[in-house]
Design a protein around this motif. Structure first.
Motif: not given
Length: 114
Positions: A43, A53-54, A80-83
């Motif tokens: 990512c 993606k990141a 945010q979008k990071m697991p």
């Protein structure tokens, strides 16, 4: 007599801070391998310059908005979008990733194990 108890949390904080300051070259290299092997590079880019993606992480080590404890929290809990990676990384591995991200020069990871 209880004065030692009052300072116990402060001692824990100092010990944790000292642990972040004790990044060794071995920790940085291990962190580089983890960055590659645990999907971070997928990512954030193998060169840490980011992808669609990141965001880029190349300069995060010198970014005053991202101290070691905040990096650790973000890896553990995501954002945010990071697991979150709390269940897939050990405390030692997280410390190694933080050491890698905080390193002045981000070394290439050693070759993958077969």
């Amino acid at each position: 007599m209880n004065s030692g108890i009052k300072f116990f949390p402060a001692l824990l904080f100092l010990a944790a801070t000292a642990a972040f300051a004790a990044d060794t070259p071995a920790d940085v290299k291990a962190g580089a391998a983890l960055f590659r092997d645990k999907g971070c590079a997928f990512c954030h880019g193998a060169d840490l310059k980011g992808t669609k993606k990141a965001p880029a992480l190349a300069d995060i080590g010198t970014d005053k908005d991202w101290p070691a404890d905040k990096m650790t929290d973000h890896i553990l809990n995501g954002g945010q979008k990071m697991p979150p990676f709390r269940d897939s990384l050990s405390d030692e591995e997280i410390a190694q990733l933080v050491a890698f991200l905080r390193a002045k020069d981000h070394p290439a990871p050693p070759p993958p194990a077969e």
